[in-house]
Design an enzyme around this catalytic site. Structure first.
Site, PDB file in Angstrom:
ATOM      1  N   GLU A 121       0.896  -1.059  -0.074  1.00  0.00           N
ATOM      2  CA  GLU A 121       0.120   0.032   0.122  1.00  0.00           C
ATOM      3  C   GLU A 121       1.063   1.095  -0.030  1.00  0.00           C
ATOM      4  OE1 GLU A 121      -2.749  -0.128   3.159  1.00  0.00           O
ATOM      5  OE2 GLU A 121      -4.301  -1.603   2.144  1.00  0.00           O
ATOM      6  N   GLU A 126      -6.512  -7.990  -1.227  1.00  0.00           N
ATOM      7  CA  GLU A 126      -7.026  -7.940   0.128  1.00  0.00           C
ATOM      8  C   GLU A 126      -8.538  -7.363  -0.520  1.00  0.00           C
ATOM      9  OE1 GLU A 126      -5.390  -5.297   3.028  1.00  0.00           O
ATOM     10  OE2 GLU A 126      -3.371  -5.957   2.335  1.00  0.00           O
TER      11      GLU A 126
END
Length: 830
Positions: free
Chosen positions: A423, A495
Site C-alpha cells: 500500500e 485484500e
C-alpha cells in the site's frame, strides 16, 4: 575432505531484556541472564490490551560454542533464520555482522573470529524498537512487530571450497535448469596442493529414492556463469570478514518421466549437488574425496499469470486465498515448525483455500515447506506497510528483495514475488530496481506489488489491488478496467473485507451473519469474474495491532478465525470448497436475540447435495445446497398452516409470506407487496390482526408452546452425512481439539495447539459464553501463556510446549462449572 556438518543451536541461550557493551565480552558473567530456547520472543504478552513498549527494547542473547580441534582450517557459517529486527552479531567480543531485517534469514561467516583452545561466545545485540530506519518502520503499522530470536539458529562447518547455493528451475516441459554457487578459494585451502573440483549431480524422487544420476559438472571457466557474486552493500554492514570468491555454474537436464507439481498431487523432487576434490600427490596420482553437498527440494511446474487469470501447468485456476500474519497469542512470532505447519494445514483443509499471501513480509521456511508439501499456492512479499523512507531505508528494501528471492526461489508453491511495499505510493525509481532484482535472480516467476491506488504506475507483471469497495450493498468487487489501464496484464485482488466489517466471536448474531455474507458475496463475484485471477481475503485470523487500528483492545477483529484459529461463521463460505462436509446455520433460531424480534434472513452454508429441515421432528422442506453461495431459508413453516388450520394452499402460502416478512422486517416496516398480500387476506378471507398475531405466536414465535427444536440434515447421494440441531440450551460442556499428543523435539522444543470451545448438548458453539478456564500441566510439558484464561464468544485456546526431556505430560483444563478435561501427551527428544 569431509562432508559439511550442520549443528542446531536452539538450546542453551542466555537472554537479558537489556543490552550492555560488556555483555559481548567472552569473560562476561552471564549467570544473571535467563536461560531460553529458540524460537524465543523477547517479551511474553497478554492476549489483548498490550503496551507495545513492552517488546520495544534492545536485548541481548548469548551462547557458548565449542569447536573441535579437527575442524581447524574449516569455514564456520552461523545462520539466523529470523531476528527481530536489527541484529548485531559479535563473536568473542568482535563485531561480525549487522543485519537490518527481522523477516529474512542471514548467514555470518565467523571463521576469522573463532578459536579452538576454549569456548567461543556468540552474542547478539537485538534492537526491536519500531524507531529503526528500516522496513517496515517509519510510520504507523497495522500489526505488531514483536521482537526476539524468533526463528531457529544453526551452524554449518564446511571446507573453504563449498556449495553455497543451489537454484533449480523446472517447468511442465520436464526441463530442469540448475545454477550452483560455489564458494571457491582454492589457493587458500589447498596450500599449494594441486586440486581439481567437480560436482556430482543427483535427482531423487519424493520418497528419497535415487531416480536419476544427472552426471558431473566440472568447475571450469566454460560453465561458469559469473566470476564473482556481488556482496551486499557496505552501508548495511552485512559482510563476511572471512573473504571468499563465489562462482556460479549452470546446466540443464530433461527428466522425461517427471511428475508435475499440482495442487492435488504436489510431487516434490530433491536435487543433490555433491562437491568432489581430486588431489594429485607428489607422484601425480589422483585420489578422490567426497566433499560438501547441498540438497534442495523443488517441483516441476509452470506458474503463469495471463490477462484473464492464473494458470498452473496450463490449466486456469481461480486463486482463492487468505492473508496470513505469522503471529500467535502471547508469543508473537515465536513458534516452531509444527505450529507453522498447522497454519498451512488449516488454510487448505479447514478453510478450503488454494492460496495464501504472506502479509506483509517473508515468513517461516517451515510454513513454506508445508505449502510445498500440500499444494498451497503462495504470494510472498517484502516487509513494509505504506511508508517509504529515505535512501538508506530504500537500499534496505532492495536488499530485502534480494534475500527474499534467493532464500525462497526453490519453493514450487511460490507463484508471485511482492516487490512493492504494501500500500505504498508510486516510486518508479525504487520499484524499477526491485522488479529488476527479482527478475534477475529468478526468471521463472512474475512480480506483483500490492496497492490501494487505482491506475497507478504499473512496473510489475501483475496489478495486485486491495479492493475495499464492498459495504454490503454495492457491487462486491470493482471492475478491472476501472483499476488498471493495462488490460494485457493480469489483475489480482490482494485484500478485501477486513476493516470494512470487523467481527468478534461475541458480536450479535446479525453482525456475525452479515460478516459471513460479505465474504460469500465477494468470493462468488470473484469466481464469476472472467478477468480477475483471484482474491485473498483479509484475513485468516484476528491479530494484535497498534493503537491506531483495531477495536481499542490491541486486536484487529478482521479474521475468519479468532487468534487461536477457531472459525467464525465467515469461515463457512470458504470451507464449502474443501473436502469435508460442511453444514453451518447462520442463526441460533432464538428470536429474542434480535431487535423487536426481527430475525432477519437465515442462511445455511453447505457443500452437500441438499439440506432437509425439520421442526419438532416434523419435516418442513428440503433445499438444494450450493457450495458456492449461501442458501436463504425462506420457509420454516412448511405445510403446517395448511394442515393444522385447514387453509387452502393459496391462502396458506399468502399467510406464510406475511409471517416471513414480519419476521424479517418487523410489523411496521413491511414492503409494499407484503402489505398488499395482508390486505387481500383481510378483505377476501376476513382475517383480523388478532388472527395474524396468534398465527405468528404459534408458528414463528412459539410463545407458550413446546420448546422448538430445529433439525437440519445435509444429504449427499441420498444419505444424511451431517446433522445440526438448534434448540434451547440444556447443558454446557467443553469441547477440546489438540493438534497432536505425540510431541517430538528435533533440534528445539515442540508445541501442540489446543483449541477450546463451549458447546451445548448438540455441539453448537455458544457465542455468549465468556467464562474463565483454568489450565494446569504436569510432567514434561509447560504452558505458553497464562494458567487462567477466558473463553471469548465461547472460544479460546492455549499452547503447550516440551521441556527438553522425554516422558509423559498432562494438561488439565477446568471449566467454570467444574468440568475437567484431561489431555495426555508423550514427549520424545532426539
Amino acid at each position: 575432505m569431509e562432508q559439511g556438518k550442520r549443528i542446531n543451536l536452539n538450546n542453551d541461550w542466555k537472554y537479558a531484556k537489556i543490552f550492555q557493551e560488556e555483555m559481548i565480552a567472552s569473560d562476561y558473567d552471564a549467570s544473571g541472564m535467563e536461560y531460553v530456547r529458540l524460537p524465543h520472543t523477547n517479551q511474553e504478552l497478554p492476549y489483548n490490551y498490550i503496551n507495545v513498549q513492552d517488546y520495544e527494547m534492545v536485548s541481548c542473547y548469548r551462547r557458548e560454542l565449542t569447536l573441535q580441534e579437527e575442524d581447524q582450517g574449516k569455514v564456520f557459517l552461523l545462520t539466523f533464520m529470523g531476528a527481530a529486527h536489527e541484529a548485531t552479531v559479535y563473536v568473542n567480543g568482535q563485531e561480525a555482522a549487522v543485519h537490518h531485517c527481522g523477516y529474512t534469514a542471514f548467514t555470518v561467516d565467523i571463521t576469522s573470529f573463532v578459536r579452538f583452545d576454549c569456548a567461543n561466545v556468540v552474542a547478539v545485540r537485538l534492537d526491536s524498537r519500531e524507531s529503526l530506519n528500516q522496513p517496515p518502520f517509519g510510520h504507523v503499522i497495522d500489526y505488531m512487530t514483536y521482537g526476539g530470536l524468533y526463528r531457529e539458529v544453526y551452524l554449518e562447518v564446511k571446507n573453504p571450497v563449498y556449495i553455497e547455493d543451489v537454484y533449480v528451475r523446472a517447468g511442465a516441459d520436464c526441463l530442469m535448469k540448475y545454477e550452483i554457487t560455489v564458494a571457491d578459494d582454492r589457493e587458500k585451502w589447498s596450500q599449494g596442493i594441486e586440486e581439481d573440483f567437480y560436482i556430482e549431480l543427483e535427482l531423487m524422487s519424493q520418497e528419497g529414492i535415487s531416480a536419476k544420476k544427472i552426471g558431473k559438472l566440472q568447475l571450469s571457466k566454460e560453465n561458469q556463469k559469473a566470476e564473482e557474486k556481488n556482496h551486499p552493500s557496505e552501508e548495511l554492514k552485512i559482510q563476511n570478514h572471512h573473504e571468499k570468491r563465489c562462482s556460479q555454474y549452470t546446466g540443464e537436464c530433461r527428466v522425461e518421466d517427471a511428475q508435475l507439481w499440482t495442487m492435488e498431487n504436489p510431487v516434490l523432487y530433491s536435487f543433490k549437488a555433491t562437491l568432489h576434490a581430486t588431489t594429485k600427490n607428489e607422484q601425480k596420482e589422483a585420489t578422490g574425496n567426497v566433499g560438501d553437498s547441498k540438497t534442495v527440494r523443488f517441483g516441476f511446474r509452470d506458474a503463469e499469470f495471463r490477462a484473464d487469470g492464473f494458470y498452473l501447468n496450463g490449466d486456469q485456476v481461480k486463486l482463492r486465498g487468505a492473508n496470513r500474519h505469522q503471529s500467535y497469542p502471547y508469543v508473537g512470532y515465536a513458534m516452531p515448525e509444527s505450529v507453522q505447519n498447522l497454519d498451512a494445514d488449516i488454510l487448505k483443509n479447514e478453510l478450503g483455500m488454494n492460496a495464501v499471501r504472506t502479509s506483509h513480509y517473508p515468513q517461516s521456511q517451515h510454513f513454506l515447506n508445508r505449502c510445498d508439501e500440500i499444494g498451497l499456492l503462495v504470494f510472498t512479499e517484502i516487509p513494509g506497510w505504506q511508508h517509504l523512507g529515505d535512501d538508506v531505508w530504500k537500499n534496505i528494501v532492495c536488499e530485502n528483495v534480494k534475500e527474499m528471492v534467493i532464500q525462497n526461489r526453490n519453493h514450487p508453491s511460490i507463484i508471485l514475488w511482492g516487490v512493492r511495499v504494501n500500500e505504498s505510493q508510486d516510486d518508479d525509481e525504487l520499484y524499477k530496481k526491485t522488479n529488476a532484482i527479482a527478475h534477475e535472480l529468478d526468471q521463472s516467476r512474475l512480480t506483483g506489488g500490492v496497492r490501494y491506488l487505482k491506475k497507478s504506475s504499473l512496473l510489475e507483471d501483475v496489478y495486485t489491488y486491495n479492493d475495499f469497495l464492498f459495504d454490503g450493498e454495492t457491487n462486491p468487487i470493482e471492475i478491472k478496467s476501472d483499476i488498471t489501464t493495462d488490460m494485457k496484464k493480469a489483475y489480482l485482488i490482494s485484500e478485501y473485507n477486513g476493516h470494512m466489517f470487523p467481527t468478534k466471536m461475541f458480536d450479535d448474531e446479525e453482525h456475525r451473519s452479515e460478516h459471513a455474507l460479505r465474504h460469500a458475496k465477494v468470493l462468488h463475484a470473484v469466481r464469476q469474474s472472467e478477468d480477475v485471477a483471484g482474491a485473498f481475503a483479509w484475513c485468516m485470523f484476528d491479530y494484535n495491532t497498534h493503537k491506531d487500528f483495531g477495536s481499542g483492545d490491541s486486536i484487529c477483529y478482521h479474521g475468519m478465525m479468532d487468534m487461536f484459529r477457531n472459525p467464525k461463521l465467515a469461515a463457512a463460505p470458504y470451507a464449502c470448497y474443501g473436502k469435508e462436509t460442511v453444514l453451518e446455520i447462520s442463526s441460533s433460531m432464538d428470536i429474542g436475540e434480535h431487535p423487536a424480534g426481527r430475525v432477519g434472513e437465515i442462511y445455511f452454508y453447505s457443500n452437500a447435495d441438499s439440506v432437509r429441515i425439520y421442526k419438532n421432528g416434523e419435516f418442513i422442506k428440503e433445499y438444494p445446497a450450493n457450495p458456492y453461495e449461501p442458501v436463504l431459508i425462506d420457509d420454516l413453516i412448511g405445510e403446517r398452516i395448511e394442515r393444522e388450520e385447514g387453509y387452502s394452499h393459496k391462502k396458506a402460502e399468502a399467510v406464510k409470506k406475511v409471517l416471513a416478512a414480519v419476521t424479517k422486517y418487523g410489523m411496521y416496516h413491511l414492503p409494499l407487496d407484503v402489505k398488499l398480500a395482508a390486505a387481500k387476506l383481510m378483505v377476501f378471507h376476513h382475517m383480523k390482526f388478532q388472527d395474524a398475531y396468534a398465527l405468528y405466536g404459534k408458528y414463528v414465535g412459539d410463545w407458550g408452546n413446546v420448546a422448538r427444536s430445529y433439525r437440519f440434515e445435509a444429504v449427499r447421494n441420498g444419505k444424511v452425512v451431517k446433522t445440526v440441531v438448534k434448540e434451547p440450551v440444556q447443558s454446557v460442556h467443553l469441547h477440546v481439539e489438540v493438534s497432536k499428543t505425540h510431541l517430538q523435539e528435533k533440534g528445539t522444543y515442540d508445541v501442540a495447539a489446543v483449541r477450546m470451545t463451549a458447546r451445548d448438548q448438540n455441539e453448537n458453539v455458544l457465542p455468549f459464553y465468556n467464562e474463565p478456564i483454568s489450565l494446569s500441566v504436569s510432567g514434561e510439558i509447560e504452558l505458553i501463556g497464562p494458567s487462567v484464561t477466558t473463553l471469548r464468544g465461547g472460544c479460546g485456546g492455549t499452547y503447550i510446549k516440551t521441556t527438553g526431556h522425554s516422558g509423559e505430560g498432562k494438561l488439565t483444563i477446568t471449566g467454570a462449572n467444574g468440568e475437567m478435561v484431561e489431555l495426555e501427551f508423550m514427549v520424545c527428544v532426539d
